[in-house]
Design an enzyme around this catalytic site. Structure first.
Site, short mmCIF file in Angstrom:
data_model
loop_
_atom_site.label_atom_id
_atom_site.label_comp_id
_atom_site.label_asym_id
_atom_site.label_seq_id
_atom_site.Cartn_x
_atom_site.Cartn_y
_atom_site.Cartn_z
CG ASP A 11 -1.30 6.02 -5.83
OD1 ASP A 11 -2.33 6.52 -6.22
OD2 ASP A 11 -1.12 5.93 -4.57
N GLY A 103 8.58 6.71 -24.80
CA GLY A 103 8.83 5.20 -25.40
C GLY A 103 8.63 3.86 -24.46
CE1 TYR A 227 7.85 7.98 0.32
CE2 TYR A 227 6.09 9.77 0.59
CZ TYR A 227 6.26 8.24 0.39
OH TYR A 227 5.26 7.31 0.53
CE LYS A 230 4.30 3.13 0.61
NZ LYS A 230 3.25 4.27 0.77
C1 F6R Z 1 0.97 6.52 0.47
C2 F6R Z 1 0.84 5.97 1.75
C3 F6R Z 1 0.24 6.59 2.89
C4 F6R Z 1 0.54 8.13 2.81
C5 F6R Z 1 -0.21 8.88 4.25
C6 F6R Z 1 0.05 10.35 4.02
O1 F6R Z 1 0.98 5.36 -0.31
O2 F6R Z 1 1.19 4.97 2.01
O3 F6R Z 1 0.55 6.08 4.14
O4 F6R Z 1 1.91 8.32 3.01
O5 F6R Z 1 -1.39 8.69 4.32
O6 F6R Z 1 -0.44 10.84 2.91
P1 F6R Z 1 -0.53 12.28 2.17
O7 F6R Z 1 1.07 12.81 2.82
O8 F6R Z 1 -0.82 12.27 0.96
O9 F6R Z 1 -1.32 13.05 3.16
MG MG Z 2 -1.49 6.40 -2.91
MG MG Z 3 -0.22 2.35 -3.21
#
Ligand code: F6R
Ligand code: MG
Ligand code: MG
Length: 364
Positions: A11, A103, A227, A230
């Site tokens: 991502d 690597g 965290y 993901k």
């Molecule tokens: C990220 C995801 C989203 C974010 C949520 C909050 O892969 O699954 O559900 O966790 O949109 O995002 P932030 O903390 O970046 O505003």
């Molecule tokens: Mg994302």
């Molecule tokens: Mg994703």
């Protein structure tokens, strides 16, 4: 000649929010991989996306864990992240956990599934890519495909499948693995892989040792210690003549089984099989989605893809996923929609507990 199939994903920036992928990032990856193909670094490639994850599907002859291939992917993610920053895409560079390449992309943010195979005269494979979930999401379908005769008729009917398979299970917290034979050790196997946040199936082998399936098992939260996003997983599954049929492989996704990792990585939800054009996570940043691209691999060339879930046969599953979504969303912050305490440790929960700790009083 042995062929290696490498699926490497990251991502590197979402559009809009964490819902999807901007076409400019896919175009950038395509240009880079086209150049690498011209230079003979790879044989073939396909660029896909699942939600906000950029997926590089590549073939070559360099084997798994090859530094040149990993560096190629890494540089594309870095360039893509720069582009994403320039465009102000959301969470640009999220999965780039380090500045320097060392690597191998493992442990640096991206997810990796790779297998080296001796191609059969006809080599059908299916590449699965999911968003808003985590590596344990494959445990259920991989068990259905390779272990459950109610899913895979070939386990009973086809003498080539009748011996069963070997599951390599990774303990994601301890970083150790175990190989278990199925059906002989089926109950012990299920005891482990039912705990999807702790154990993930890494590889599946035929009893003769030939690789049948491989999955990415990187867990960003464990890599970074906090965290940071993901670890939406990918996997490669081989099909037909000696492996489960394509239809037996896809059948394992007909339930819309519950997976962890939805909204803020903190919720359970149904895994909805969709075509790539529908791989956009909208409602409550989801529900979690899986895309399946089928290819015939010939001398390393990727003939395809065929978008396998682009089929009304999965409409009922999608409807069920939406019904479950509607139901479980009503639970709001209550378990089992929200993940359990142990999995919430990278959220605000520890600070809430810290704040309240002196206000707890003893009861008899
Ligand atoms: C990220 C995801 C989203 C974010 C949520 C909050 O892969 O699954 O559900 O966790 O949109 O995002 P932030 O903390 O970046 O505003
Ligand atoms: Mg994302
Ligand atoms: Mg994703």
């Amino acid at each position: 000649m042995k062929t290696t199939i490498s699926v490497i994903k990251a991502d590197i920036g979402g559009y809009v929010g964490h819902s999807g992928m901007h076409p400019a990032l896919m175009a950038l990856a395509e240009d880079e991989l086209e150049e690498a193909k011209k230079q003979g670094k790879i044989i073939d490639f396909f660029v896909a996306h699942a939600g906000d994850d950029l997926e590089l599907i590549m073939t070559h002859t360099k084997g798994v864990d090859n530094a040149e291939i990993h560096e190629l992917a890494w540089n594309i993610f870095k360039k893509g992240a720069d582009k994403a920053k320039e465009m102000g895409l959301y969470g640009a560079g999220q999965d780039i956990l380090s500045d320097a390449f060392s690597g191998n992309v493992k442990g640096m943010g991206p997810g990796v599934a790779e297998m080296e195979i001796e191609e059969r005269p006809s080599e059908p494979i299916v590449v699965f890519m999911a968003d808003k979930t985590s590596p344990g999401a494959w445990n259920y379908p991989l068990f259905k495909i390779f272990g459950d005769p109610f899913n895979t008729a070939g386990l009973i009917i086809d003498p080539k499948l009748h011996d069963g398979f070997i599951f390599e299970v990774l303990d994601m917290k301890e970083g150790k693995a175990i190989k278990m034979r199925c059906p002989e050790e089926m109950y012990d196997l299920l005891a482990l892989i039912g705990a999807v946040e702790h154990y993930a199936i890494k590889n599946v082998y035929r009893k003769d040792g030939i690789i049948a399936a491989t999955a990415s098992t990187q867990r960003l939260s464990y890599i970074a210690g906090k965290y940071v996003g993901k670890d939406d997983p990918v996997m490669i599954v081989r099909a037909q003549s000696g492996f489960p049929a394509v239809g037996e492989i896809l059948e394992a996704f007909s339930l819309a089984h519950m997976v962890a990792g939805w909204m803020r990585g903190s919720h359970w939800g149904p895994l909805m099989p969709v075509s790539m054009k529908d791989a956009n996570c909208t409602r409550f940043d989801g529900p979690p989605r899986v895309v399946a691209l089928g290819f015939q691999v010939k001398d390393g060339k990727l003939i395809g893809p065929k978008d396998m879930f682009d089929d009304p046969a999965f409409d009922l599953t999608r409807k069920r996923a939406q019904d479950i979504t509607d139901y479980i969303r009503r639970m709001g912050p209550f378990e089992p929609h929200r993940l359990g305490l142990e999995e919430m440790e990278y959220t605000t929960l520890p600070s809430v507990l810290e704040k309240l700790k002196d206000r707890f009083f003893k009861v008899d």
